[in-house]
Design a protein around this motif. Structure first.
Motif, PDB file in Angstrom:
ATOM      1  N   VAL A 157      10.656  -9.932   4.377  1.00 59.05           N
ATOM      2  CA  VAL A 157       9.787  -8.894   3.807  1.00 59.05           C
ATOM      3  C   VAL A 157       8.358  -9.113   4.289  1.00 59.05           C
ATOM      4  CG1 VAL A 157       8.943  -7.826   1.683  1.00 59.05           C
ATOM      5  CG2 VAL A 157      11.262  -8.786   1.758  1.00 59.05           C
ATOM      6  N   ARG A 158       7.712  -8.032   4.691  1.00 60.85           N
ATOM      7  CA  ARG A 158       6.275  -8.065   5.046  1.00 60.85           C
ATOM      8  C   ARG A 158       5.571  -7.001   4.211  1.00 60.85           C
ATOM      9  NH1 ARG A 158       3.400  -8.460  10.875  1.00 60.85           N
ATOM     10  NH2 ARG A 158       3.727 -10.650  10.321  1.00 60.85           N
ATOM     11  N   VAL A 159       4.451  -7.396   3.577  1.00 63.58           N
ATOM     12  CA  VAL A 159       3.780  -6.480   2.670  1.00 63.58           C
ATOM     13  C   VAL A 159       2.299  -6.827   2.576  1.00 63.58           C
ATOM     14  CG1 VAL A 159       4.252  -7.907   0.641  1.00 63.58           C
ATOM     15  CG2 VAL A 159       3.924  -5.442   0.346  1.00 63.58           C
ATOM     16  N   MET A 160       1.445  -5.810   2.333  1.00 67.36           N
ATOM     17  CA  MET A 160       0.025  -6.036   2.097  1.00 67.36           C
ATOM     18  C   MET A 160      -0.194  -6.295   0.608  1.00 67.36           C
ATOM     19  SD  MET A 160      -1.699  -3.140   4.551  1.00 67.36           S
ATOM     20  CE  MET A 160      -3.352  -3.436   3.916  1.00 67.36           C
ATOM     21  N   VAL A 161      -0.988  -7.330   0.319  1.00 71.60           N
ATOM     22  CA  VAL A 161      -1.277  -7.711  -1.062  1.00 71.60           C
ATOM     23  C   VAL A 161      -2.791  -7.868  -1.205  1.00 71.60           C
ATOM     24  CG1 VAL A 161      -0.959  -9.481  -2.850  1.00 71.60           C
ATOM     25  CG2 VAL A 161       0.952  -8.864  -1.332  1.00 71.60           C
ATOM     26  N   VAL A 190       0.836  -1.196   0.000  1.00 68.18           N
ATOM     27  CA  VAL A 190       0.000   0.000   0.000  1.00 68.18           C
ATOM     28  C   VAL A 190       0.872   1.247   0.000  1.00 68.18           C
ATOM     29  CG1 VAL A 190      -1.730   1.303   1.297  1.00 68.18           C
ATOM     30  CG2 VAL A 190      -1.915  -1.187   1.129  1.00 68.18           C
ATOM     31  N   GLU A 191       1.914   1.264   0.830  1.00 70.12           N
ATOM     32  CA  GLU A 191       2.866   2.370   0.831  1.00 70.12           C
ATOM     33  C   GLU A 191       4.246   1.847   0.437  1.00 70.12           C
ATOM     34  OE1 GLU A 191       2.556   4.114   4.688  1.00 70.12           O
ATOM     35  OE2 GLU A 191       0.674   5.136   4.239  1.00 70.12           O
ATOM     36  N   SER A 192       4.780   0.930   1.249  1.00 70.53           N
ATOM     37  CA  SER A 192       6.082   0.340   0.956  1.00 70.53           C
ATOM     38  C   SER A 192       6.247  -0.889   1.829  1.00 70.53           C
ATOM     39  CB  SER A 192       7.209   1.346   1.248  1.00 70.53           C
ATOM     40  OG  SER A 192       8.475   0.762   1.001  1.00 70.53           O
TER      41      SER A 192
END
Length: 280
Positions: free
Chosen positions: A246-250, A230-232
């Motif tokens: 790595v952690r990220v929203m998908v 969403v942002e980084s």
């Protein structure tokens, strides 16, 4: 207290109640309850017919409500306005008539059109300068042509099966693409922003998941291109200096393809976690 109108039955009711519960509010336990107080959250709920909610909110009797965009527009209440789409109960409104009868909207000029949404359809036709004789009906409008009370109908179209079974086909432009919406009245009541923020958090939780994976440092740029978030993404070092976590929203609907792409790139230990709620 913020006074909230909630559908008491129909396709909107169950999901609307679920969203409010996921947003931290206390709903009704008995489906017969028409009024529920939630003092901990400073709100009270009024369970009403979906078709009446825009009237109550637009008049100022209640502060906000959940209803369909179609019902809001059909009510033609000047004081009621949409402030957020809620991404459920989607529907499409179209004109339909016996096969081969009409092909363009202008063909309806002077004809009889049956509908359960006279306010919505009348406003649409007014914008296009088409004058018709509206025949208001309370459901099952596809029978109106066969029974001789209308020349065409305006109704919700999903697969089109019901219309085809009645010998009808859609024509002309889309009247409206509708879905559940949050509406407010003439003035912004205290607590509306909190409700809106909570519901947006539920929408994010329903639309996104968290993806964690391990990755060689040399592949960070390629991985971020695949899952920008969403942002980084959050990138953390691992004990092995050649690898990072790595952690990220998908987006939920794209997560399986993202996992396949990440694995092919060289990511490992790819984990997916549901999001219960969020504030972005």
């Amino acid at each position: 207290m913020l006074r909230i109108a909630v559908p008491n039955k129909g396709s909107l009711a169950e999901t609307a109640s679920e969203m409010l519960q996921e947003a931290g509010y206390t709903g009704r336990r008995d489906p017969k309850d028409l009024h529920v107080l939630d003092p901990d959250n400073g709100v009270e709920f009024f369970y009403l017919r979906p078709k009446d909610i825009a009237t109550y909110v637009g008049s100022g009797a209640l502060d906000v409500g959940i209803t369909g965009r179609d019902l809001l527009l059909d009510a033609r209440m000047p004081g009621a306005r949409e402030i957020e789409s809620l991404a459920f109960a989607g529907s499409t409104f179209r004109f339909a008539a016996p096969t081969g009868t009409f092909s363009e909207l202008s063909d309806l000029e002077g004809k009889r059109v049956a509908t359960s949404y006279p306010g919505l359809v009348d406003a649409f036709l007014d914008r296009h300068g088409i004058a018709v004789d509206l025949v208001p009906l309370d459901g099952a409008v596809e029978s109106a042509v066969r029974l001789g009370v209308a020349d065409a109908v305006a109704d919700v179209v999903e697969t089109g099966t019901t219309l085809r079974q009645a010998g009808l086909e859609v024509f002309g432009p889309v009247i409206l693409r509708s879905e559940a919406v949050l509406i407010t009245g003439p003035s912004d009541a205290d607590g509306t922003e909190t409700l809106l923020r909570r519901l947006r958090g539920v929408l994010v939780a329903r639309q996104y998941v968290l993806v964690d994976y391990d990755l060689p440092v040399a592949l960070i740029d390629d991985a971020v291109a695949l899952t920008p978030g969403v942002e980084s993404p959050t990138i953390s070092p691992l004990r092995d200096p050649d690898w990072v976590a790595v952690r990220v929203m998908v987006a939920r609907k794209k997560v399986n393809q993202a996992m396949d792409d990440l694995y092919a790139l060289g990511a490992r230990a790819i984990l997916v976690t549901a999001i219960d709620n969020a504030r972005l």
